[in-house]
Design a protein around this motif. Sequence first.
Motif, PDB file in Angstrom:
ATOM      1  N   THR A 209       0.862  -1.175   0.000  1.00 49.49           N
ATOM      2  CA  THR A 209       0.000   0.000   0.000  1.00 49.49           C
ATOM      3  C   THR A 209       0.897   1.224   0.000  1.00 49.49           C
ATOM      4  N   SER A 210       0.319   2.360  -0.288  1.00 50.63           N
ATOM      5  CA  SER A 210       1.124   3.587  -0.348  1.00 50.63           C
ATOM      6  C   SER A 210       0.756   4.521   0.788  1.00 50.63           C
ATOM      7  N   ILE A 211       1.746   5.137   1.368  1.00 49.54           N
ATOM      8  CA  ILE A 211       1.490   6.149   2.387  1.00 49.54           C
ATOM      9  C   ILE A 211       2.455   7.314   2.190  1.00 49.54           C
ATOM     10  N   THR A 212       2.102   8.397   2.817  1.00 48.04           N
ATOM     11  CA  THR A 212       3.000   9.547   2.859  1.00 48.04           C
ATOM     12  C   THR A 212       3.342   9.833   4.307  1.00 48.04           C
ATOM     13  N   LEU A 213       4.621   9.958   4.555  1.00 46.46           N
ATOM     14  CA  LEU A 213       5.068  10.285   5.908  1.00 46.46           C
ATOM     15  C   LEU A 213       6.016  11.463   5.821  1.00 46.46           C
ATOM     16  N   THR A 214       5.895  12.366   6.767  1.00 46.56           N
ATOM     17  CA  THR A 214       6.893  13.421   6.859  1.00 46.56           C
ATOM     18  C   THR A 214       7.786  13.079   8.042  1.00 46.56           C
ATOM     19  N   VAL A 215       9.024  12.774   7.707  1.00 47.73           N
ATOM     20  CA  VAL A 215       9.944  12.325   8.764  1.00 47.73           C
ATOM     21  C   VAL A 215      11.076  13.337   8.893  1.00 47.73           C
ATOM     22  N   ASN A 216      11.209  13.867  10.071  1.00 49.79           N
ATOM     23  CA  ASN A 216      12.236  14.875  10.343  1.00 49.79           C
ATOM     24  C   ASN A 216      12.187  16.008   9.318  1.00 49.79           C
ATOM     25  N   GLY A 217      10.958  16.396   8.995  1.00 49.89           N
ATOM     26  CA  GLY A 217      10.764  17.543   8.109  1.00 49.89           C
ATOM     27  C   GLY A 217      10.765  17.198   6.640  1.00 49.89           C
TER      28      GLY A 217
ATOM     29  N   CYS B 146      11.890   2.207  20.844  1.00 47.44           N
ATOM     30  CA  CYS B 146      11.431   2.664  19.526  1.00 47.44           C
ATOM     31  C   CYS B 146      10.732   4.011  19.594  1.00 47.44           C
ATOM     32  N   THR B 147      10.769   4.679  20.748  1.00 45.96           N
ATOM     33  CA  THR B 147       9.977   5.899  20.912  1.00 45.96           C
ATOM     34  C   THR B 147      10.365   6.971  19.898  1.00 45.96           C
ATOM     35  N   VAL B 148       9.342   7.503  19.237  1.00 40.95           N
ATOM     36  CA  VAL B 148       9.520   8.640  18.329  1.00 40.95           C
ATOM     37  C   VAL B 148       8.470   9.688  18.702  1.00 40.95           C
ATOM     38  N   LEU B 149       8.558  10.825  18.069  1.00 42.77           N
ATOM     39  CA  LEU B 149       7.496  11.817  18.230  1.00 42.77           C
ATOM     40  C   LEU B 149       6.573  11.689  17.024  1.00 42.77           C
ATOM     41  N   LEU B 150       5.325  11.344  17.299  1.00 47.74           N
ATOM     42  CA  LEU B 150       4.345  11.104  16.239  1.00 47.74           C
ATOM     43  C   LEU B 150       3.336  12.237  16.334  1.00 47.74           C
ATOM     44  N   ASP B 151       3.312  13.067  15.294  1.00 45.76           N
ATOM     45  CA  ASP B 151       2.510  14.290  15.336  1.00 45.76           C
ATOM     46  C   ASP B 151       2.764  15.037  16.647  1.00 45.76           C
ATOM     47  N   GLY B 152       4.013  15.098  17.012  1.00 45.89           N
ATOM     48  CA  GLY B 152       4.438  15.899  18.151  1.00 45.89           C
ATOM     49  C   GLY B 152       4.394  15.202  19.490  1.00 45.89           C
ATOM     50  N   ARG B 153       3.807  14.005  19.542  1.00 42.89           N
ATOM     51  CA  ARG B 153       3.709  13.317  20.831  1.00 42.89           C
ATOM     52  C   ARG B 153       4.576  12.075  20.832  1.00 42.89           C
TER      53      ARG B 153
ATOM     54  N   GLN C 270      -0.657   5.567   9.909  1.00 48.30           N
ATOM     55  CA  GLN C 270      -0.014   6.866  10.156  1.00 48.30           C
ATOM     56  C   GLN C 270       0.102   7.684   8.859  1.00 48.30           C
ATOM     57  N   ASP C 271      -0.587   7.273   7.842  1.00 51.47           N
ATOM     58  CA  ASP C 271      -0.530   7.996   6.568  1.00 51.47           C
ATOM     59  C   ASP C 271      -0.790   9.481   6.808  1.00 51.47           C
ATOM     60  N   GLY C 272       0.134  10.309   6.355  1.00 54.20           N
ATOM     61  CA  GLY C 272      -0.015  11.744   6.518  1.00 54.20           C
ATOM     62  C   GLY C 272       0.591  12.287   7.799  1.00 54.20           C
ATOM     63  N   ALA C 273       1.140  11.412   8.620  1.00 56.68           N
ATOM     64  CA  ALA C 273       1.649  11.870   9.923  1.00 56.68           C
ATOM     65  C   ALA C 273       3.011  12.544   9.803  1.00 56.68           C
ATOM     66  N   GLU C 274       3.310  13.329  10.828  1.00 51.11           N
ATOM     67  CA  GLU C 274       4.651  13.898  10.958  1.00 51.11           C
ATOM     68  C   GLU C 274       5.383  13.159  12.044  1.00 51.11           C
ATOM     69  N   VAL C 275       6.564  12.700  11.706  1.00 53.88           N
ATOM     70  CA  VAL C 275       7.340  11.891  12.637  1.00 53.88           C
ATOM     71  C   VAL C 275       8.680  12.572  12.882  1.00 53.88           C
ATOM     72  N   THR C 276       9.067  12.641  14.142  1.00 50.40           N
ATOM     73  CA  THR C 276      10.427  13.071  14.452  1.00 50.40           C
ATOM     74  C   THR C 276      11.131  11.917  15.129  1.00 50.40           C
ATOM     75  N   THR C 277      12.256  11.526  14.582  1.00 46.38           N
ATOM     76  CA  THR C 277      13.060  10.465  15.187  1.00 46.38           C
ATOM     77  C   THR C 277      14.290  11.087  15.831  1.00 46.38           C
ATOM     78  N   VAL C 278      15.092  10.254  16.456  1.00 46.94           N
ATOM     79  CA  VAL C 278      16.303  10.764  17.104  1.00 46.94           C
ATOM     80  C   VAL C 278      17.188  11.486  16.095  1.00 46.94           C
TER      81      VAL C 278
ATOM     82  N   ALA D  90      18.531  17.008  16.613  1.00 43.66           N
ATOM     83  CA  ALA D  90      19.542  18.065  16.567  1.00 43.66           C
ATOM     84  C   ALA D  90      19.159  19.091  15.508  1.00 43.66           C
ATOM     85  N   ASP D  91      19.674  20.295  15.680  1.00 49.62           N
ATOM     86  CA  ASP D  91      19.458  21.335  14.684  1.00 49.62           C
ATOM     87  C   ASP D  91      20.743  21.411  13.859  1.00 49.62           C
ATOM     88  N   GLY D  92      20.762  20.664  12.766  1.00 48.26           N
ATOM     89  CA  GLY D  92      22.010  20.571  12.004  1.00 48.26           C
ATOM     90  C   GLY D  92      23.074  19.895  12.855  1.00 48.26           C
TER      91      GLY D  92
END
Lengths: 324, 689, 170
Positions: C6-14, C52-59, C71-79, C83-85
């Motif tokens: 199946t196809s999904i879209t994820l935004t990972v680390n921006g 495996c903890t990540v931030l999923l839509d900020g949480r 999670q299609d369409g979600a924003e994910v932040t991983t480790v 960092a900022d750059g």
Amino acid sequence: MRPFAYERAATAEEALARCDEETRYLGGGTNLVDLMRLGVERPARLVDVTRLPHDRIEERSSGALRIGAAVRNSDLTAHPAVRRHHPMLVQAVLSGASGQIRNQATVGGNLLQRTRCSYFQDITKPCNKREPGTGCPAIDGEHHNLAILGHSESCVATHPSDMAVALAALDATVLTRGRGGERAIPLADFYRLPGSHPERDTTLEPGELVTAVEVPPLAMPSRYRKVRERASFAFALVSIAAAADVRDGVVRDCRIALGGVAHRPWRARRAEDHLRGRPLTRENLAGAADQELAAAHPLRDNAYKLRLARNLIVRTLLELGERA
Amino acid sequence: MNAIGSRSRVEGREKVTGEARYAVEHPVPGAAYAWVVQSTVAKGEITAFDTADAEALPGVLTVLTPDNAPELAPVSDGELAVLQGRKVSYRGQIVAAVVAETLETAREAARLVRVTYAARRHDVRLTPDHPGRYTPDEAEDGPWQARQGDPEDAFRAAPVRIDCTFTTPAEHNNPMEPHATLAAWDGDALTVHDSNQGPSTVRSTLAKVFELDPARVRVISPHIGGGFGSKGTPRPNVVLAAMAARAVGRPVKLAFTRRQMYALTGYRSPTVQRVRLGAAEDGRLTTIIHESFEQSSTVREFAEESTTPTRVMYRAPNRRTAYHLTRLDVPSTSWMRAPGDAPGMFALESAMDELAVVLGLDPIELRVRNEPDGHPEDGRPFSSRNLVACLREGAARFGWSDRDPTPGVRRVGRRLVGTGVAAATYPVLRSPAQATARANADGSYTVRIAAIDLGTGARTALGLIAAETLKADPAQVTVEIGDSDLPRAGLAGGSAGTAGWGTAVVRACEALLSKLNGHVPPEGVEAAADTTEEVKGQGDEYARHSFGAHFAEVEVDVDTGEIRVPRMLGVFATGRIVNAKAARSQFLGGMIMGLGMALMEESVLDEAFGDHLTADLAQYHIPANADVRDLDAVWLDEHDPHVNPMGTKGIGEIGIVGAAAAITNAVHHATGVRFRTLPLTPPRVLPEL
Amino acid sequence: MDGVDTSITLTVNGREHRLRIDVRSSLLDVLREDLGLTGSKKGCDQGQCGACTVLLDGRRANACLALAVAQDGAEVTTVEGLADGDALSPLQRAFIERDAFQCGYCTPGQLCSATGMLEEAARGWPSAVTGDLTADPDLDETEIRERMSGNLCRCGAYEGIVAAVKEARA
């Protein structure tokens, strides 16, 4: 894991229309996904119900709270009205799982989570709850954290939810929607005892969808206390949700529900009846606990739960009385 | 608290940014995934495989069973004879494996493999009087039993006697990173990215099993997500991954699941230990008898050696220590942090506390009175021994002097409060190693050795050791470890890593210094060292051991049996400390594992089925953050010229040794109840209160 | 495989990713196997360790229990996105400074969890050890320990983790 079709429902009607015998509703997935990976659940279709408009907590004019089934556990515990009016509900939910899981898990999913009995979770072993008729190895096997009340020859599992214990004490009602329309099921009638059909945890009809939980107001101080084998992030050995209205040292009214002791949250009505109108003393509390626990049938290795449950009833009610 | 240095971990940035790659995380194009099928009987024979459904699943590359698996050369560890026969020796044994294009396909196909067994009646129950009980011929740390004087007669004649039996459960190491391997073949050359405690050992084992020239095997392991002994011997995963990769002609990733680990990656044997102490009225021991009954699988003999530490602890003219094994149809026992010493010292140090109570003597004073002048068995001098100093330092820091010894009298609300003490010891071990040290033209240095960092901070520690020898800034030294192509080195195990590797690093750096004449040519200068002669040549004129003392305060809830540990202190005499920062963390980590041992860790064996049914982290409890409160570890400045050129003694394991006894002794002080069976969970504690 | 992809879209680390995935895949496996973001760890695959903890839509969330398809369409932040750059986040710096890890395998989960936890505390969310549920909790050590208990660390770096969280918050 068996391949499955995944669908997102936008409305309850849509969810119901797509549900057949091999379908499971997907909330936060924190239990279902694990069970699918373990092979315990093998749905052909998942209908994602997290986008249904069931994600709000509404305060009714009656003072009741209507908590949508898709509300995340953490949002429930962060809600000002819930925090103000129902400490035991907040404490119960906060004592379950971890911060991460509470962010994912929904109220509906929390209600419908399955037992953590080792045998249930291991598909290489018999289990009447998982595969009716195969037997219950827990009765003679490892059962130190299984039921002492209301169990049967076919199942000695306990219900793992903390939240449900508080809801039982709160006389909550589970609102559902099924093919036959909407139902309001008192929590006391929502969960089943195992009897000869331990495969059924609840009285939900096939496909019936939990849409909300309604919690009536409660004008008594309350608290939830959970005893477990480490300080946090563990299932209960025994837990208690209790509320008491104590005036002049006399119990005017009270609510007591126990977790970790039975196939469902165990509302201790006999104990409550015994206490109402009696002075809040250690002796009366112990008597009330004994009234309730007289029906218990501990297994070989879990008789400690009797004493634990008794002590929790005495201690928690005394603490509530001190606050009054 | 002195140390060579106090440095943050050199790989810290990689670890906090997620750049650090562990075994199966190394990017390899075209990798397939393997999944194991485990036996569902504990003993018997496989009578049939039906792999048709699994093979029919799109994306499945192969199903390996004993019927089609390639023959492997036999090695001493029977666990590595993966898929070499149809015999089943324990529940959870690998009986087949699927290799597929994706993880999900591999998992589902593994479920579809049907295995039929002719099951036989299994025996998984450890009892001290088991008819199959025997005493092993030899063990790693010396004879299985030692005897001096007439311990039994002396016990009968002793004015004060303690005779008690302690029971410890099976415990699983549970490193956070499950055992995992990424294997790839290039012709007859094998490369594995593997999670292990010694790449040189994994290489030589793989070379033997697959009958390869060791030079054609490479084991790459830059980061390891913990091991605690469970990765000290190569595990079936590394053999199976290599076998599977060869079978499908592609790289293969194989990571055990957490549940699979409970059968396949070793665990600490349960023990039943009887300790008899005979003493004079003044507390001086006249006899010590310590026996332990332990289990081993039928596949691999392993002795927990729980009575070994008792041989070095206290003076007594009459003494006997012995351990006995029973081979059961259980998964194989193996090393878990401080094997033998952790359960053994729980028993001995609990018994010492019981003796102190009977005598009405302070438990520290009792230990001081029984401090030996030399090794209690043969009188050899200790290279250094500061047990008494640890006890005294700890007593001062912990506030022991105000302690009312009366048990069961301190109450805060509904909680009983108590304090306890226990001693710790661990042998000083070292294995030979090779290393090279190189001076680069830019003024920097490179040290190379096939050491490994399980989380001990080995990279950082070896850099500090090299810098000290070279009289250089640690920032100028780069340490390359975690690769079997580097100079051969021993395991990270037995708290011997830094000692063995450090010796080789010191010698290589010394050799480099003697080669340098103030000028480094553009191509650099390199020197090598091999400590085989030095290490093997070290005499046994000294008894070499670390010592320590644990102090714990507990609160026991009288209504629930819950035990909390508000305060815990460890004081250690472990020679010279290399990196103060990482050393403290390692001591604390050992103490926390000791807290887990005391209060919650238990692998429950299902006798009907023969497996450990607490097979996940929700049922096998390890301490969570909330279990740990005020915790401190300190060390004495101990100078020991007789151990190795650094003067270090090893710190990875002593933190757990004795920690459980300090807690359970405190529980006795709090409640007046002596718990002799671990762990002290509410179901065990509450009925006794 | 028919019917499985199946196809999904994820935004990972921006960064947005359009992905073809096996419908059974967890978010964790998609991150690790499909996107090569192996910072998020698989310690148990059952939601019982927190590695495996990540931030999923900020949480903060356990990526192993999240079906990727859901999670299609979600924003994910991983480790990898904390960092900022080249500039590490205050938590990342404090983790190094306070020796808040040993083997490092639970560390990405600890960091993502602590990042999410500080946000929860800032919003006034209570925990199981919060005394007054109607007041904003004071994030003392007891609170930090309870709130970080969903992240197991077998090396036992808890003291350093608590110190690092305190330091990063200050």
